[in-house]
Design a protein around this motif. Structure first.
Motif, PDB file in Angstrom:
ATOM      1  N   CYS A 189       0.848  -1.192   0.000  1.00  0.00           N
ATOM      2  CA  CYS A 189       0.000   0.000   0.000  1.00  0.00           C
ATOM      3  C   CYS A 189       0.884   1.243   0.000  1.00  0.00           C
ATOM      4  O   CYS A 189       1.882   1.291   0.709  1.00  0.00           O
ATOM      5  CB  CYS A 189      -0.887   0.001   1.247  1.00  0.00           C
ATOM      6  SG  CYS A 189      -1.925   1.472   1.345  1.00  0.00           S
ATOM      7  N   LYS A 191      -0.519   4.398   0.524  1.00  0.00           N
ATOM      8  CA  LYS A 191      -1.323   5.517   1.013  1.00  0.00           C
ATOM      9  C   LYS A 191      -0.717   6.206   2.242  1.00  0.00           C
ATOM     10  O   LYS A 191      -0.958   7.385   2.465  1.00  0.00           O
ATOM     11  CB  LYS A 191      -2.752   5.040   1.337  1.00  0.00           C
ATOM     12  CG  LYS A 191      -3.619   4.874   0.097  1.00  0.00           C
ATOM     13  CD  LYS A 191      -4.009   6.214  -0.488  1.00  0.00           C
ATOM     14  CE  LYS A 191      -4.763   6.111  -1.785  1.00  0.00           C
ATOM     15  NZ  LYS A 191      -3.925   5.756  -2.936  1.00  0.00           N
ATOM     16  N   PHE A 192      -0.003   5.501   3.056  1.00  0.00           N
ATOM     17  CA  PHE A 192       0.621   6.086   4.253  1.00  0.00           C
ATOM     18  C   PHE A 192      -0.362   6.877   5.112  1.00  0.00           C
ATOM     19  O   PHE A 192      -0.111   8.039   5.453  1.00  0.00           O
ATOM     20  CB  PHE A 192       1.822   6.972   3.872  1.00  0.00           C
ATOM     21  CG  PHE A 192       3.028   6.187   3.457  1.00  0.00           C
ATOM     22  CD1 PHE A 192       3.849   5.582   4.396  1.00  0.00           C
ATOM     23  CD2 PHE A 192       3.343   6.028   2.111  1.00  0.00           C
ATOM     24  CE1 PHE A 192       4.955   4.834   4.015  1.00  0.00           C
ATOM     25  CE2 PHE A 192       4.446   5.286   1.721  1.00  0.00           C
ATOM     26  CZ  PHE A 192       5.258   4.685   2.678  1.00  0.00           C
ATOM     27  N   CYS A 193      -1.477   6.278   5.461  1.00  0.00           N
ATOM     28  CA  CYS A 193      -2.330   6.876   6.490  1.00  0.00           C
ATOM     29  C   CYS A 193      -1.455   6.941   7.746  1.00  0.00           C
ATOM     30  O   CYS A 193      -0.719   5.983   8.024  1.00  0.00           O
ATOM     31  CB  CYS A 193      -3.568   6.010   6.730  1.00  0.00           C
ATOM     32  SG  CYS A 193      -4.525   5.793   5.213  1.00  0.00           S
ATOM     33  N   TYR A 195      -1.636   6.620  10.883  1.00  0.00           N
ATOM     34  CA  TYR A 195      -1.724   5.669  12.000  1.00  0.00           C
ATOM     35  C   TYR A 195      -1.291   4.271  11.607  1.00  0.00           C
ATOM     36  O   TYR A 195      -1.156   3.401  12.453  1.00  0.00           O
ATOM     37  CB  TYR A 195      -3.175   5.592  12.506  1.00  0.00           C
ATOM     38  CG  TYR A 195      -4.169   5.343  11.388  1.00  0.00           C
ATOM     39  CD1 TYR A 195      -4.376   4.069  10.888  1.00  0.00           C
ATOM     40  CD2 TYR A 195      -4.864   6.396  10.785  1.00  0.00           C
ATOM     41  CE1 TYR A 195      -5.245   3.839   9.830  1.00  0.00           C
ATOM     42  CE2 TYR A 195      -5.729   6.178   9.737  1.00  0.00           C
ATOM     43  CZ  TYR A 195      -5.910   4.895   9.254  1.00  0.00           C
ATOM     44  OH  TYR A 195      -6.748   4.684   8.197  1.00  0.00           O
ATOM     45  N   CYS A 196      -1.102   4.018  10.305  1.00  0.00           N
ATOM     46  CA  CYS A 196      -1.107   2.638   9.819  1.00  0.00           C
ATOM     47  C   CYS A 196       0.292   2.098   9.516  1.00  0.00           C
ATOM     48  O   CYS A 196       1.125   2.757   8.896  1.00  0.00           O
ATOM     49  CB  CYS A 196      -1.969   2.579   8.566  1.00  0.00           C
ATOM     50  SG  CYS A 196      -2.146   0.907   7.937  1.00  0.00           S
ATOM     51  N   VAL A 198       0.797  -0.755   7.787  1.00  0.00           N
ATOM     52  CA  VAL A 198       0.793  -1.615   6.596  1.00  0.00           C
ATOM     53  C   VAL A 198       1.799  -1.184   5.500  1.00  0.00           C
ATOM     54  O   VAL A 198       2.510  -2.025   4.954  1.00  0.00           O
ATOM     55  CB  VAL A 198      -0.650  -1.752   6.028  1.00  0.00           C
ATOM     56  CG1 VAL A 198      -0.653  -2.411   4.660  1.00  0.00           C
ATOM     57  CG2 VAL A 198      -1.514  -2.544   6.997  1.00  0.00           C
ATOM     58  N   PRO A 199       1.901   0.117   5.163  1.00  0.00           N
ATOM     59  CA  PRO A 199       2.844   0.475   4.102  1.00  0.00           C
ATOM     60  C   PRO A 199       4.307   0.104   4.446  1.00  0.00           C
ATOM     61  O   PRO A 199       5.145  -0.014   3.557  1.00  0.00           O
ATOM     62  CB  PRO A 199       2.689   1.999   3.983  1.00  0.00           C
ATOM     63  CG  PRO A 199       1.319   2.264   4.492  1.00  0.00           C
ATOM     64  CD  PRO A 199       1.113   1.277   5.602  1.00  0.00           C
ATOM     65  N   GLN A 233      -5.108  -4.084  -0.068  1.00  0.00           N
ATOM     66  CA  GLN A 233      -5.304  -3.093   1.002  1.00  0.00           C
ATOM     67  C   GLN A 233      -6.084  -1.900   0.498  1.00  0.00           C
ATOM     68  O   GLN A 233      -6.698  -1.175   1.269  1.00  0.00           O
ATOM     69  CB  GLN A 233      -3.949  -2.612   1.542  1.00  0.00           C
ATOM     70  CG  GLN A 233      -3.224  -3.619   2.384  1.00  0.00           C
ATOM     71  CD  GLN A 233      -3.976  -3.988   3.655  1.00  0.00           C
ATOM     72  OE1 GLN A 233      -4.956  -3.351   4.046  1.00  0.00           O
ATOM     73  NE2 GLN A 233      -3.534  -5.052   4.291  1.00  0.00           N
ATOM     74  N   HIS A 269     -10.821   2.095  -0.739  1.00  0.00           N
ATOM     75  CA  HIS A 269     -10.406   3.381  -0.163  1.00  0.00           C
ATOM     76  C   HIS A 269     -11.202   4.472  -0.869  1.00  0.00           C
ATOM     77  O   HIS A 269     -11.180   4.556  -2.100  1.00  0.00           O
ATOM     78  CB  HIS A 269      -8.902   3.580  -0.382  1.00  0.00           C
ATOM     79  CG  HIS A 269      -8.362   4.760   0.378  1.00  0.00           C
ATOM     80  ND1 HIS A 269      -8.814   6.042   0.171  1.00  0.00           N
ATOM     81  CD2 HIS A 269      -7.421   4.843   1.333  1.00  0.00           C
ATOM     82  CE1 HIS A 269      -8.169   6.868   0.987  1.00  0.00           C
ATOM     83  NE2 HIS A 269      -7.319   6.156   1.698  1.00  0.00           N
ATOM     84  N   ARG A 308      -5.944  10.920   5.239  1.00  0.00           N
ATOM     85  CA  ARG A 308      -6.866  10.059   4.491  1.00  0.00           C
ATOM     86  C   ARG A 308      -7.187  10.621   3.096  1.00  0.00           C
ATOM     87  O   ARG A 308      -7.808   9.963   2.282  1.00  0.00           O
ATOM     88  CB  ARG A 308      -8.161   9.853   5.278  1.00  0.00           C
ATOM     89  CG  ARG A 308      -8.028   8.897   6.430  1.00  0.00           C
ATOM     90  CD  ARG A 308      -7.727   7.484   5.996  1.00  0.00           C
ATOM     91  NE  ARG A 308      -8.867   6.783   5.431  1.00  0.00           N
ATOM     92  CZ  ARG A 308      -8.821   5.525   5.016  1.00  0.00           C
ATOM     93  NH1 ARG A 308      -7.697   4.834   5.071  1.00  0.00           N
ATOM     94  NH2 ARG A 308      -9.882   4.934   4.507  1.00  0.00           N
TER      95      ARG A 308
HETATM   96 FE1  SF4 Z   1      -3.002   1.686   3.333  1.00  0.00          FE
HETATM   97 FE2  SF4 Z   1      -5.380   1.126   4.426  1.00  0.00          FE
HETATM   98 FE3  SF4 Z   1      -3.228   1.392   5.978  1.00  0.00          FE
HETATM   99 FE4  SF4 Z   1      -4.293   3.536   4.810  1.00  0.00          FE
HETATM  100  S1  SF4 Z   1      -5.307   2.214   6.369  1.00  0.00           S
HETATM  101  S2  SF4 Z   1      -2.105   3.022   4.883  1.00  0.00           S
HETATM  102  S3  SF4 Z   1      -4.974   2.687   2.861  1.00  0.00           S
HETATM  103  S4  SF4 Z   1      -3.553  -0.148   4.439  1.00  0.00           S
END
Ligand code: SF4
Ligand code: SAM
Length: 470
Positions: A189, A191-193, A195-196, A198-199, A233, A269, A308
């Motif tokens: 992913c 997007k680099f939200c 809080y997240c 995942v990236p 994601q 998203h 976001r």
């Molecule tokens: Fe990516 Fe979803 Fe995490 Fe945002 S919340 S960084 S879109 S995985």
């Protein structure tokens, strides 16, 4: 030993992503041995575990339902929130006890998103010395070599890359269901939200080639699968990294053209969700009218802090368009409370949107700072007590609307894909409606594997009761 590095994981370097084929090991070193895999977290992890099972079985391992009985136990972990960490460390303690007492030869491995975290791997190396091997999300396809190296050398193996690996096709997969299948369409992913994690743990976005996805769906259909769920994601950004003129709307159309009975997709998203995509979902009968559309917050100030990239007005516009165009739609969401800087007023704006949208359901979370993410460096302004209080208030409203949405279905006829015997009652079967409501159905076991019409007789809080019609 190759340990993860969160600074490297953040970089989006320009190295070319190779598209390769899985290299099958000939050595059947798992013969006469049993494996147990425990999965934490999201659907992507569940599907990764199907690949882990497939690879293990390809070299002779057999599945066991009991970890006490296993020769090898693998924990496929999640890093999204702190409680996911706690569960994994708790289970590692149980496995240590087994190694200390009944089975000193037990092999214990850890993989998934926690394995991509520097602090976790350092902790494993210093405090959980009995863990035999660790591998990350980027080199899942190399798992058997890591295990073999551990067996051949008796040395602990840690192989976690901080940059993306190849997109590997043809990884052996043992699917949990024979009717409904997960199909990856993208990894990572961008997007680099704030809080997240995942990236960092899953790396930059890599879309699979459309031909490979469509071929996989065709083969699944031929093998009798009725449903596929396209996984990523941020599925709405599908293709942006490899195509100029092919996106999720095109892919959904092409997958629908295969004739598979049901097509689903997660997670959406709002920022990348175009009207073209809404139109395809509305138009194609075999694309299911269920959309998981994470809101995260109803306050524009908080959405900005979260990075976001949409406002609550953008969200509502998209939400209303889906509700208007897609028949019989159901929409669920994700919401975080207690993000740094969230004031009572911001939280009330979230409640207002929930009241407006009347979601079919929502996954609600208290903000939990994750290692090295921008939000973890923001000053926490909401106490745990207030977070829990907000979560409680939010859940009450979410449950109210989820009940109302379920009640509306009472007396209607819904098409269900029957997949199993009901967990609640051995004499019933269960399945999901087109808009993703779980139904416990009064009807014979011979319905399993079929799409049938069911009359909804009673709505419960988290499921429906129905009777087989035809
Ligand atoms: Fe990516 Fe979803 Fe995490 Fe945002 S919340 S960084 S879109 S995985
Ligand atoms: N890619 C999806 C998206 O964009 O919404 C989902 C990613 S994540 C696996 C699932 C959900 O976990 C998120 O939508 C978010 O609500 C929640 N989440 C992620 N990081 C979190 C954190 N640090 N604290 C609390 N909740 C979090």
């Amino acid at each position: 030993m190759q340990k993860p590095n969160m600074i490297d994981a953040k970089k989006r370097n320009q190295h070319e992503i190779n598209y390769t084929k899985y290299d099958q090991l000939k050595d059947k070193f798992g013969k006469n041995k049993k494996y147990f895999v425990r999965t934490y977290g999201c659907q992507m992890n569940e599907h990764d575990s199907e690949k882990i099972n497939g690879m293990l079985e390809s070299v002779g391992f057999k599945k066991t339902e009991s970890y006490e009985d296993a020769d090898i136990v693998i924990l496929n972990t999640c890093a999204i929130r702190e409680n996911a960490h706690d569960k994994v460390f708790g289970f590692l303690g149980v496995l240590k006890h087994i190694k200390d007492t009944t089975n000193p030869d037990l092999l214990v491995g850890l993989c998934g998103c926690m394995a991509q975290e520097e602090v976790v791997v350092n902790e494993i190396l210093s405090k959980y010395k009995y863990v035999d091997f660790v591998f990350g999300t980027h080199n899942l396809d190399n798992m058997l070599n890591v295990i073999k190296e551990r067996l051949d050398t008796s040395k602990k193996q840690v192989e976690v890359l901080s940059y993306e690996g190849d997109v590997v096709e043809g990884v052996p997969t043992v699917r949990d269901s024979i009717y409904s299948a997960w199909v990856d369409i993208q990894y990572g992913c961008d997007k680099f939200c704030t809080y997240c994690i995942v990236p960092y743990t899953r790396g930059k976005q890599r879309s699979r080639k459309k031909e490979d996805i469509i071929e996989e769906v065709k083969q699944l259909k031929e093998s009798g699968f009725k449903e596929v769920t396209l996984l990523g994601q941020n599925v709405n950004a599908y293709g942006k990294d490899i195509y100029n003129d092919y996106n999720l709307a095109n892919l959904l159309s092409d997958v629908a053209d295969t004739g598979i009975k049901r097509v689903r997709f997660v997670t959406s998203h709002p920022w990348d969700f175009t009207e073209e995509m809404v139109d395809v979902i509305a138009k194609r009968e075999n694309i299911m009218p269920y959309i998981h559309l994470p809101l995260q917050s109803g306050s524009n100030k908080v959405l900005k802090l979260m990075n976001r990239r949409y406002t609550k007005e953008d969200y509502l516009k998209l939400y209303n368009s889906i509700r208007k165009k897609v028949n019989n739609s159901s929409i669920t969401t994700d919401i975080i409370v207690g993000f740094p800087g969230e004031k009572e007023k911001d939280f009330n704006e979230t409640l207002e949107i929930v009241e407006k949208c009347k979601f079919d359901g929502a996954f609600t979370f208290a903000f939990s700072p994750r290692e090295n993410t921008p939000a973890s460096l923001m000053k926490e302004t909401v106490s745990e007590e207030v977070k829990m209080d907000r979560l409680h208030k939010l859940n009450e409203i979410v449950n109210k609307y989820s009940n109302i949405a379920n009640k509306k279905l009472e007396g209607t006829i819904q098409k269900c894909l029957v997949t199993d015997v009901s967990e609640k009652d051995d004499n019933k079967v269960c399945g999901y409606t087109e808009n993703m409501k779980l139904v416990n159905i009064k009807g014979p076991k011979s319905l399993i594997g079929k799409i049938v019409e069911v009359k909804i007789v009673e709505a419960k809080s988290f499921s429906l009761d129905g009777e087989y019609v035809k």
